[in-house]
Design a protein around this motif. Structure first.
Motif, short mmCIF file in Angstrom:
data_model
loop_
_atom_site.label_atom_id
_atom_site.label_comp_id
_atom_site.label_asym_id
_atom_site.label_seq_id
_atom_site.Cartn_x
_atom_site.Cartn_y
_atom_site.Cartn_z
N THR A 38 53.47 65.41 34.27
CA THR A 38 52.46 64.65 35.00
C THR A 38 51.06 64.87 34.45
O THR A 38 50.10 64.31 34.95
N GLN A 41 48.69 62.03 33.79
CA GLN A 41 48.05 61.42 34.94
C GLN A 41 46.76 62.14 35.31
O GLN A 41 45.95 61.60 36.06
N ARG A 42 46.56 63.34 34.79
CA ARG A 42 45.38 64.14 35.14
C ARG A 42 44.42 64.31 33.96
O ARG A 42 43.23 64.49 34.16
N SER A 44 43.23 62.92 30.10
CA SER A 44 43.30 61.89 29.06
C SER A 44 43.44 62.54 27.68
O SER A 44 43.99 61.94 26.77
N VAL A 77 41.08 62.54 33.36
CA VAL A 77 40.98 61.10 33.56
C VAL A 77 39.74 60.86 34.41
O VAL A 77 39.21 61.81 35.02
#
Length: 169
Positions: A38, A41-42, A44, A77
């Motif tokens: 994951t 998603q956190r 970049s 992100v």
């Protein structure tokens, strides 16, 4: 739950805090690196290695940065930090050797609004002579808005034995 042992505000140490204040006020962003799948998603950009390369900082995985000739940074992100006031993080060297004590080899914590074109440093550390340290930073007021990225970066480094890790953001 982390027990916070130091509190850093404007790069000065103030009296200790115990307990996890995040539970009282809500968490806007968190990563304990327990699920590497994951991390996209956190983050970049993640130039570190997720795992137990240098042991544990808290428990389980951490993001570890070492190796000469490679980039050492992680960029979040875009985040909505309008309601955020602080950032807590664990830093250290685990079982790896300490990062250099030279100010040339500082690890910087920065923020950027929008596309990340201009990064602003709001804290830095070097010489991780401790095994693990818990830190709480006040976020600068300019970083408390929507579409903000957080970056941890070490622009200058040399030996691959000098490693640092991040956990429990």
């Amino acid at each position: 739950l982390a027990v916070l042992t130091s509190r850093f505000v404007d790069a000065q140490v103030v009296p200790s805090v115990t307990g996890n204040k995040c539970l009282s006020y809500g968490v806007l962003f968190a990563d304990d690196f327990s699920s590497p799948s994951t991390n996209g998603q956190r983050w970049s950009t993640m130039d570190g290695v997720i795992g137990t390369k240098c042991g544990y900082l808290a428990d389980g995985n951490a993001a570890w940065f070492d190796g000469s000739g490679t980039s050492r940074q992680m960029i979040s992100v875009p985040l909505d930090l309008a309601k955020a006031t602080t950032m807590s993080i664990q830093v250290g060297r685990g079982t790896c050797s300490s990062i250099s004590t030279s100010s040339t080899y500082q690890v910087q914590i920065q923020y950027a609004v929008g596309d990340g074109g201009t990064w602003v440093r709001f804290y830095s550390f070097s010489g991780a002579s401790y095994v693990t340290r818990d830190l709480i930073f006040a976020l600068p007021s300019q970083a408390r808005q929507n579409n903000v990225k957080i970056r941890l970066v070490q622009n200058s480094f040399s030996a691959s034995g000098y490693a640092w890790g991040i956990d429990n953001i």
